[in-house]
Write a protein that holds these residues in place. Structure first.
Motif, short mmCIF file in Angstrom:
data_model
loop_
_atom_site.label_atom_id
_atom_site.label_comp_id
_atom_site.label_asym_id
_atom_site.label_seq_id
_atom_site.Cartn_x
_atom_site.Cartn_y
_atom_site.Cartn_z
N TYR A 1 0.84 -1.19 0.00
CA TYR A 1 0.00 0.00 0.00
C TYR A 1 0.88 1.25 0.00
CZ TYR A 1 -3.67 -3.19 1.71
OH TYR A 1 -4.56 -4.22 1.86
N THR A 2 0.54 2.19 -0.87
CA THR A 2 1.27 3.47 -0.83
C THR A 2 0.57 4.47 0.08
OG1 THR A 2 0.04 4.27 -2.78
CG2 THR A 2 2.13 3.13 -3.18
N LYS A 3 -0.74 4.27 0.30
CA LYS A 3 -1.47 5.12 1.23
C LYS A 3 -2.58 4.31 1.89
CE LYS A 3 0.49 9.20 0.49
NZ LYS A 3 1.60 8.67 -0.31
N VAL A 4 -2.85 4.62 3.17
CA VAL A 4 -3.96 4.01 3.92
C VAL A 4 -4.67 5.13 4.67
CG1 VAL A 4 -4.61 2.46 5.80
CG2 VAL A 4 -2.82 1.77 4.18
N THR A 5 -5.99 5.15 4.62
CA THR A 5 -6.75 6.17 5.33
C THR A 5 -7.15 5.67 6.71
OG1 THR A 5 -8.81 5.40 4.35
CG2 THR A 5 -7.66 7.19 3.22
N VAL A 6 -7.06 6.56 7.72
CA VAL A 6 -7.49 6.24 9.08
C VAL A 6 -8.24 7.43 9.65
CG1 VAL A 6 -5.67 4.57 9.56
CG2 VAL A 6 -5.29 6.99 10.05
N SER A 7 -8.84 7.25 10.81
CA SER A 7 -9.68 8.29 11.40
C SER A 7 -8.90 9.25 12.30
CB SER A 7 -10.81 7.66 12.21
OG SER A 7 -10.29 6.88 13.28
N SER A 8 -7.71 8.83 12.76
CA SER A 8 -6.97 9.67 13.71
C SER A 8 -5.48 9.36 13.66
CB SER A 8 -7.50 9.41 15.13
OG SER A 8 -6.64 9.94 16.11
N LYS A 9 -4.68 10.37 13.89
CA LYS A 9 -3.21 10.17 13.96
C LYS A 9 -2.86 9.23 15.11
CE LYS A 9 -1.74 14.64 11.98
NZ LYS A 9 -3.08 15.25 11.79
N ASN A 10 -3.71 9.18 16.14
CA ASN A 10 -3.42 8.34 17.30
C ASN A 10 -3.36 6.86 16.96
OD1 ASN A 10 -3.29 10.50 19.18
ND2 ASN A 10 -5.52 10.54 19.32
N ILE B 1 3.59 -1.50 6.81
CA ILE B 1 4.01 -0.40 5.94
C ILE B 1 4.57 0.73 6.79
CG2 ILE B 1 2.28 -0.95 4.18
CD1 ILE B 1 0.54 1.30 5.29
N PRO B 2 5.31 1.68 6.20
CA PRO B 2 5.83 2.82 6.95
C PRO B 2 4.68 3.68 7.48
CG PRO B 2 6.94 2.61 4.83
CD PRO B 2 5.77 1.68 4.79
N GLU B 3 4.89 4.27 8.64
CA GLU B 3 3.83 5.06 9.25
C GLU B 3 3.48 6.29 8.41
OE1 GLU B 3 2.88 7.27 13.53
OE2 GLU B 3 4.39 5.66 13.44
N GLU B 4 4.45 6.81 7.64
CA GLU B 4 4.16 7.98 6.81
C GLU B 4 3.17 7.66 5.68
OE1 GLU B 4 8.44 6.64 5.63
OE2 GLU B 4 7.23 6.86 7.47
N ASN B 5 2.95 6.38 5.41
CA ASN B 5 1.96 6.00 4.40
C ASN B 5 0.53 5.98 4.94
OD1 ASN B 5 4.27 5.55 2.95
ND2 ASN B 5 3.74 3.51 2.25
N VAL B 6 0.38 6.20 6.24
CA VAL B 6 -0.94 6.18 6.88
C VAL B 6 -1.40 7.62 7.06
CG1 VAL B 6 -2.29 5.40 8.85
CG2 VAL B 6 -0.32 4.04 8.06
N VAL B 7 -2.54 7.97 6.47
CA VAL B 7 -3.00 9.35 6.42
C VAL B 7 -4.32 9.51 7.18
CG1 VAL B 7 -3.50 11.30 4.91
CG2 VAL B 7 -1.96 9.48 4.12
N ALA B 8 -4.36 10.42 8.12
CA ALA B 8 -5.55 10.63 8.95
C ALA B 8 -6.53 11.58 8.27
CB ALA B 8 -5.16 11.15 10.33
N THR B 9 -7.17 11.08 7.22
CA THR B 9 -8.16 11.87 6.50
C THR B 9 -9.54 11.81 7.14
OG1 THR B 9 -8.70 9.97 5.12
CG2 THR B 9 -7.00 11.49 4.29
N GLY B 10 -9.76 10.78 7.95
CA GLY B 10 -11.10 10.42 8.37
C GLY B 10 -11.65 9.35 7.45
#
Length: 608
Positions: free
Chosen positions: A366-375, A386-395
């Motif tokens: 995965y190059t990007k993964v959406t999550v609800s919160s940075k926490n 995957i690297p944490e920078e690939n996880v994006v807190a968009t909601g």
């Protein structure tokens, strides 16, 4: 005073199964085993309550040996002993209970204060590996041990006594099921009263033992050597060949192996892009489930689309993409279907039952993964490898409806119009997660719920909707006499829509609690197997401190919580603040801006 007789029988203990190597125990259907015979001690015992819920037995009573005091609970042990003709016995520990707490008219001498007991036995999961009671005839006995000192112990086993009054029409029958990816078992359990031995007789009969893969009509083609070789080798080769074609910067591919229609996160992201009239091309490759066959033509077409799309959007597990190297100018974006982080998943489960191999390629590209919160970004990074920078807190896009009052009103009106019986009562929605290691073994033990008690206690004021996970294989049967209280909404696709007419949510380890928290309504966490779940599955957070509502381990706990309205609502606001960075209904917009249009977060904020 009675002294326990010492036995020379060699015993082999294997978990809860004990094999007695002895020829002393004969056919117990006509004779009580010799070690059970009453010789020089007076036994007092009685079953004061016995109830069945499917294959689940609940009972209580008392059992003591005359002149042997039972004044301290830590010096008393009571068990149920289950024998079959092969002398295999299961030991089921009973909980000690004061005789004063039993439902009976008898008065027991205070010397036997701790003679009482209660216990629950689920015959559908009784074996050490969680399978149903093996096919055979069984007898149930009581066993008591009393420690008078560190060197003196009194022990006696005896039949239950006359329990015929607790068997409606003289018997009880129930189904017992077991599911894995490669085996499906079904048994019938029949309980009757054995007049000869004065105890409960159980007969387990095997009805089905099969490999569910054999039922697939296309099994020879999809499981054959040629098809597997094509999937694992030829598909990857075709994908590489398709690299000869340029990446189409306007192509957006929606690919799913868990839905055949455009809904969930996919629909919200798609609708957001369409509303903006973006100059893009949409491709859709949707299948109902991972096990649904893709034709050779579909596999070739999938390889081409994966190789040439600028954006590949997933919403769940998608095995065909994981062995592939994603092209430099493409993005593989996981719009994961769940909200928040609750039970561990993916590579967080390495070393646990059902966990992946450390060498698995699943999710890692995965190059990007959406999550609800940075926490929760670190948990998703670990789970997907995957690297944490690939996880994006968009909601999460599909949560946008919780901030759309017009949508909520319209959905409520539609549901009430179709199901008018829901309007005049409060709605309890029961939405647990499945048990098992994945889709192929998913099931839910419905015997955990006591339907009769729920009906008797709550039906005047409430209705009870069952929203069972779509993976669950076992049949959910509602007795016809309760059909004005229990309603099966398991086939209703979007659970979020049901939440708008729900007054109380009952769940366990499901991520639905995150969405429901946004409505600021009460939740009950019905987790009858929480200790086992912690041990086998585990959570990212301490379960007791995490759940934004009370824990109920039994149906009785659930009913008491509802009657008392003790929902611990004060936990919901901090729960939302931790697991949601945005509570504005614009998650779909953020996904499009940051992941499709590739705008920076700072620029997005400045624009507002």
């Amino acid at each position: 005073m009675f002294k326990p007789r010492q036995t020379e029988n060699p015993v082999v203990i294997e978990g809860n199964e004990i094999v007695i190597k002895s020829d002393k125990i004969t056919n117990y259907s006509t004779e009580i085993p010799m070690d059970f015979k009453d010789d020089d001690v007076t036994v007092h015992r009685k079953i004061t309550a016995l109830n069945w819920n499917g294959p689940k037995l609940q009972l209580e009573g008392y059992y003591y040996l005359e002149d042997i005091p039972m004044e301290k609970d830590d010096l008393v042990r009571k068990n149920l002993i289950l024998y079959n003709k092969n002398n295999v016995k299961y030991i089921i520990p009973l909980k000690d209970k004061k005789v004063l707490e039993l439902q009976m008219d008898e008065v027991i001498d205070e010397r036997y204060l701790w003679a009482g007991f209660e216990g629950t036995i689920n015959f559908a999961t009784i074996t050490k590996d969680g399978k149903p009671l093996e096919a055979a005839d069984y007898m149930l006995y009581l066993d008591v041990e009393v420690y008078v000192s560190s060197k003196e112990k009194y022990k006696k086993m005896f039949p239950l006594g006359n329990i015929e009054e607790y068997l409606y029409d003289g018997f009880h029958a129930a189904k017992m099921e077991y599911f894995t990816a490669r085996r499906e078992l079904k048994y019938n359990l029949l309980a009757t009263y054995d007049y000869t031995n004065k105890t409960l007789k159980l007969v387990s009969t095997k009805l089905k033992d099969m490999d569910p893969r054999e039922m697939a009509l296309d099994a020879p083609e999809t499981s054959g050597f040629l098809y597997k070789f094509f999937q694992k080798k030829i598909f990857g080769f075709i994908y590489k060949v398709c690299w000869l074609f340029p990446v189409d910067k306007k192509k957006i591919l929606f690919a799913s192996d868990s839905r055949e229609g455009l809904n969930g996160n996919f629909k919200f992201v798609y609708d957001e892009m369409v509303s903006r009239n973006l100059d893009v091309k949409y491709e859709f490759l949707l299948k109902k489930g991972v096990g649904e066959r893709k034709s050779y033509r579909e596999l070739i077409y999938l390889a081409y689309q994966l190789a040439t799309a600028k954006f590949i959007l997933l919403d769940d597990f998608y095995p065909m993409v994981y062995p592939l190297k994603i092209r430099k100018n493409s993005e593989l974006i996981q719009l994961w279907h769940a909200v928040g982080a609750f039970k561990t998943f993916g590579f967080s489960r390495i070393g646990r039952p059902g966990g992946p191999s450390p060498k698995s390629k699943n999710h890692r590209n995965y190059t990007k993964v959406t999550v609800s919160s940075k926490n929760i970004a670190p948990h998703y990074a670990e789970g997907f490898g995957i690297p944490e920078e690939n996880v994006v807190a968009t909601g999460i896009p599909r949560t946008d409806i919780f901030f759309d009052d017009e949508y909520k009103r319209r959905i409520r009106d539609e549901i009430y119009a179709e199901h008018p019986y829901l309007k005049d009562k409060k709605v309890i929605t029961f939405a647990p997660t499945f048990r098992g290691n994945g889709q192929q073994s998913a099931h839910y033990p419905m015997e955990a719920l006591d339907l009769e008690k729920l009906y008797n206690e709550l039906s005047d004021e409430y209705v009870f909707l069952l929203k069972i996970h779509p993976f669950v294989k076992n049949d959910i049967q509602i007795p016809y006499q309760y059909n004005d209280f229990f309603y099966d909404f398991s086939d209703y696709r979007e659970i979020n829509d049901l939440l708008f007419i729900t007054d109380i949510l009952v769940t366990d380890y499901s991520s639905v609690c995150f969405e429901f928290a946004l409505l600021n309504k009460p939740m009950i966490f019905f987790a009858f197997d929480v200790e086992e779940y912690v041990q086998k599955r585990d959570f990212y957070y301490n379960y007791h401190s995490f759940i934004p509502g009370p824990l109920a381990k039994t149906t009785e706990d659930m009913i008491k919580t509802i009657h008392r309205q003790d929902f611990r609502m004060e936990k919901i606001e901090p729960f939302i603040n931790y697991f949601f960075d945005h509570v504005d209904g614009e998650s779909s917009k953020r996904v499009v801006d940051r992941l499709i249009l590739e705008q920076e977060e700072d620029a997005e904020i400045a624009e507002r």
